[in-house]
Design an enzyme around this catalytic site. Structure first.
Site, PDB file in Angstrom:
ATOM      1  N   SER A 160       0.849  -1.194   0.000  1.00 12.85           N
ATOM      2  CA  SER A 160       0.000   0.000   0.000  1.00 12.85           C
ATOM      3  C   SER A 160       0.881   1.239   0.000  1.00 12.85           C
ATOM      4  CB  SER A 160      -0.890   0.018   1.248  1.00 12.85           C
ATOM      5  OG  SER A 160      -1.542   1.263   1.405  1.00 12.85           O
ATOM      6  N   TYR A 173      -1.828  -0.175  10.467  1.00 17.05           N
ATOM      7  CA  TYR A 173      -1.907  -0.607   9.071  1.00 17.05           C
ATOM      8  C   TYR A 173      -0.650  -0.191   8.316  1.00 17.05           C
ATOM      9  CZ  TYR A 173      -3.653  -0.992   4.269  1.00 17.05           C
ATOM     10  OH  TYR A 173      -3.809  -1.314   2.939  1.00 17.05           O
TER      11      TYR A 173
END
Length: 290
Positions: A160, A173
């Site tokens: 990501s 995250y």
């Protein structure tokens, strides 16, 4: 349709990558995982293993894709549990054989300040699924992928943009995706140094993708939220070409470059002000009930 990406790095076998291949996809029951599985079936994969904690949804997709003539098997597995990964790997090996392509796609997110995270259900579980599970699974399949040089092999790791830039509201995250990027690129270097040019590792770093996982999040300025189809197309093209790193959209790489040259406080002002990166998670809600 996005054109094939230009390969960078070591020379990789130019034989067909997907046609006749055995493919394993994690988080395969929905979202980008299901799109990866559909793409593999469309391009003539010999067999596909669909790994997902939602085994019923994975079985429905397996039944649908099997009608195309590809052997598709669903495997219910909780990727946060190391012991389940070993069992699932053995089961997939019996069903489809050793995989030629592995797509580490599964991931979870909790968009809250760090001090509100539950140490086990949030922090540990996120790190297990997003960072440790790809390592555990890859460790299971890597020996066979290294040994068999009869066809190109691929590892596609879905990271990501959050793993390249700090952002409020996604500390755990982001940590999990930073870990994946570092591991993925180090593994790539190790394979290159040990003369495993038939096995290419691609790391995909997208910004927000509209799968529902980031429901409520707002794309930073100059960074539109991508559709799952667009994200999968870019990741797939990069994987086929054996590219080392794929970022999308263009602003992700631009932000990485700017963060690399600006002083930290100057970057904070740019990211928190004009680019609106630091406020992108302010209205995050995620999947209902997740």
């Amino acid at each position: 349709m996005v054109g094939a990406a230009r390969a960078v790095g070591p020379v990789v076998d130019t034989a067909p990558v997907v046609a006749g291949a055995r493919v394993l996809v994690t988080g395969a029951a929905q979202g980008m995982g299901a799109l990866f599985a559909r793409r593999a079936a469309q391009e003539g994969a010999r067999a596909i293993a669909l790994w997902d904690v939602d085994d019923e949804a994975a079985m429905r997709l397996a039944a649908e894709l099997s009608r195309s003539g590809t052997a598709v098997h669903a495997v219910g597995v909780d990727l946060s549990r190391y012991e389940e990964i070993g069992v699932a790997a053995a089961r997939s090996r019996e069903q489809i054989g050793d995989p030629d392509i592995v797509i580490n796609n599964a991931g979870i997110v909790r968009g809250i300040p760090f001090w509100e995270h539950d140490p086990v259900q949030d922090i540990e579980r996120t790190m297990r699924i997003n960072a440790l599970a790809p390592m555990w699974l890859t460790r299971e399949v890597l020996p066979a992928m290294r040994q068999d040089r009869s066809r190109p092999k691929r590892l596609l790791n879905i990271a990501s943009a959050a793993g390249t830039l700090a952002n409020p509201g996604m500390s755990v995250y982001a940590a999990s995706k930073w870990a994946m990027i570092g591991w993925s690129d180090s593994l790539r270097l190790e394979l290159e140094r040990s003369d495993h040019g038939h096995l290419a590792v691609t790391t995909f770093c997208p910004s927000f993708v509209s799968t529902g996982m980031f429901e409520g999040a707002r794309g930073p300025r100059l960074t539109p939220i991508m559709s799952p189809e667009e994200a999968v197309e870019k990741a797939w093209a990069g994987m086929l070409a054996g590219r080392l790193l794929v970022t999308a959209p263009w602003s992700v790489k631009a932000a990485m470059a700017a963060r690399g040259v600006l002083p930290t406080r100057a970057w904070d002002l740019l990211a928190g002000g004009f680019l609106r990166i630091h406020s992108s998670m302010d209205r995050f809600s995620g999947h209902p009930g997740a």
